[in-house]
Design an enzyme around this catalytic site. Structure first.
Site, PDB file in Angstrom:
ATOM      1  N   GLU A  39       2.745   3.683   9.212  1.00  0.00           N
ATOM      2  CA  GLU A  39       4.083   3.096   9.097  1.00  0.00           C
ATOM      3  C   GLU A  39       3.901   1.587   9.085  1.00  0.00           C
ATOM      4  O   GLU A  39       3.699   0.973  10.134  1.00  0.00           O
ATOM      5  CB  GLU A  39       4.959   3.552  10.283  1.00  0.00           C
ATOM      6  CG  GLU A  39       5.249   5.037  10.296  1.00  0.00           C
ATOM      7  CD  GLU A  39       6.019   5.506   9.087  1.00  0.00           C
ATOM      8  OE1 GLU A  39       6.692   4.663   8.438  1.00  0.00           O
ATOM      9  OE2 GLU A  39       5.955   6.696   8.760  1.00  0.00           O
ATOM     10  N   CYS A  58      10.379  -3.996  10.821  1.00  0.00           N
ATOM     11  CA  CYS A  58       9.772  -3.667   9.531  1.00  0.00           C
ATOM     12  C   CYS A  58      10.818  -3.352   8.472  1.00  0.00           C
ATOM     13  O   CYS A  58      10.534  -3.437   7.275  1.00  0.00           O
ATOM     14  CB  CYS A  58       8.812  -2.495   9.688  1.00  0.00           C
ATOM     15  SG  CYS A  58       9.559  -1.028  10.445  1.00  0.00           S
TER      16      CYS A  58
END
Length: 488
Positions: free
Chosen positions: A220, A255
């Site tokens: 991720e 993110c």
């Protein structure tokens, strides 16, 4: 890592951690519904009983506002655990699938099998959620887990090491604290799966280490998440949703936070004014004094963001904000207009409170800008134009896409969360986490009846005709072959 390869906390070295977990998995206890449910219930109790401790740890690590901690971390983690507990029996149930004529009579199913011993390396920006959420899915899938929290959020890491063993089976779920040496030692071991949340540079190191053991990975990562604003939007709502998605998400240290805006040159002044207005409403006339704005995590990241701001190529491009306080590790919400594409701020993932705005003559030029860069984790579009929306969804390759809002897709457990290309490999959230930590094992059941002699040698001409007709679905040829016609 301490002397003789010892890891902090329990006096074990990395090899001992893995061998202990593998022994626990080998006992078979994690495969039962009862064990899995007990661990999930324990995590729910931990969240309920230790909420104030969690809030305090995140305040110390990131100066994160209490409400932001609850909304973005505690509530999402608890909901994830409640969902897993509610759906666990259904997730564990084998999936029936149809069998083929070639194996008649038979039945077929797909069994979700736990992978075994998994390593979860989490990130510092959402240190509670990004640690416990994948652990929840790994446990639900019946695995044993080593959790390596980020050393950049030391208070949360220490909290996990202290409290988690009191609520779960510590022989099957271990917390390993430390920094690069400890992580390196863990990566030298053989795991059955690794999930890492962080940046692409470290992601490549994780993949390299995993390749030695052919260990599958979920990465991720991140990237530069684009946000496109058309001129037909509700400007007030758009500005608020952009502002909260950027600065209300760890002050840009997320993110999925918007990394840059693309809009038309004619609409940009209106959008800039609306964003300034939202920033002032949210954080006051002096955001540096706001208690609702997280600080930059540490001095290294503060210096990194400072380098982006000090780049000569963006001189004169700051149109709002830009204030910095190194002692407080705070940077105000900052808008920049018409920054050049070769500037540092457009070449690196920002991961902070800086928001560049790129202007184009026509909004459809956004596709050339976005597709010239690496594939992002998230991409956002604000518009009322359905044709533009459809083209955006079809044309932009991103981990996830959100229309007329920011980051909210992250909170939907029925959507997979993950990247594509350099923004990540694999996905999780909800059942997708369960599936990520499961092997989909094919199982075919047959009895001792239904023998077909044509499958066995010697392969006579009649058998060959029968099998050819059977495997090509030629019903007429199959019937003729059964009755032996035409006869030679």
């Amino acid at each position: 890592m301490g002397e003789d390869g010892k890891l902090p906390g329990g006096g074990e070295n990395a090899g001992d951690v893995v061998s202990g977990l593998r022994e626990s998995f080998g006992s078979g206890k994690t495969r039962s519904y009862e064990w899995r449910a007990a661990q999930l219930k324990g995590i729910i109790r931990m969240i309920d009983e230790k909420e104030e401790d969690i809030v305090a740890a995140l305040k110390e690590d990131l100066s994160k506002p209490k409400l932001e901690t609850f909304v973005h971390e505690i509530s999402l983690a608890r909901s994830s655990c409640v969902l897993a507990l509610k759906e666990l029996k259904r997730w564990m149930k084998p999936e029936k699938v149809s069998s083929m004529l070639t194996s008649f009579p038979s039945s077929a199913e797909i069994v979700s099998d736990p992978l075994g011993v998994v390593l979860i390396i989490s990130a510092w920006n959402y240190p509670f959620l990004l640690s416990i959420d994948p652990v929840i899915g790994a446990i639900a899938a019946g695995n044993v887990v080593a959790l390596k929290p980020s050393e950049i959020s030391p208070s949360t890491s220490a909290l996990f090491a202290t409290i988690l063993p009191n609520y779960v089976d510590s022989s099957c779920i271990k917390v390993v604290e430390g920094s690069v040496p400890e992580t390196t030692a863990l990566l030298e071991q053989k795991w059955d799966k690794i999930l890492y949340t962080g940046n692409a540079k470290v992601g490549r190191l994780i993949m390299t280490a995993a390749a030695k053991h052919l260990t599958p990975v979920v990465l991720e990562l991140g990237g530069k998440c684009p946000l496109v604003v058309d001129s037909d939007v509700d400007l007030n709502v758009t500005a608020k949703r952009i502002a909260v998605g950027k600065w209300g998400s760890n002050n840009g240290q997320a993110c999925v936070a918007p990394d840059y805006i693309i809009t038309t040159s004619s609409f940009a002044p209106k959008l800039v004014d609306a964003l300034k207005n939202s920033i002032e409403k949210f954080y006051g006339e002096n955001p540096m004094e706001s208690e609702d704005l997280s600080r930059v995590v540490n001095s290294n990241h503060f210096a990194r963001l400072g380098r982006l701001l000090d780049d000569e190529k963006i001189h004169g491009k700051i149109i709002h904000g830009g204030e910095r306080d190194e002692k407080l590790l705070k940077i105000a919400p900052t808008l920049l207009l018409d920054v050049p594409d070769d500037s540092l701020i457009m070449q690196e993932e920002i991961f902070g409170p800086l928001l560049p705005i790129i202007t184009v003559d026509n909004v459809e030029e956004c596709f050339d800008v976005i597709n010239s860069k690496t594939k992002p984790l998230g991409a956002y579009l604000f518009t009322r134009n359905k044709k533009l929306e459809e083209k955006f969804v079809k044309t932009v390759s991103a981990g996830g896409i959100l229309i007329n809002d920011t980051i909210m897709h992250f909170a939907n457990p029925k959507l997979p969360f993950g990247g594509v290309g350099e923004s990540g490999i694999g996905s999780y959230h909800g059942k997708f986490t369960f599936d990520t930590f499961s092997h989909k094992k094919a199982v075919l059941h047959r009895s001792f009846v239904g023998e077909v002699s044509a499958r066995y040698p010697p392969y006579t001409a009649r058998k060959q005709k029968f099998l050819r007709a059977l495997l090509t679905g030629n019903i007429v040829g199959l019937i003729l072959a059964i009755f032996g016609w035409p006869r030679s």
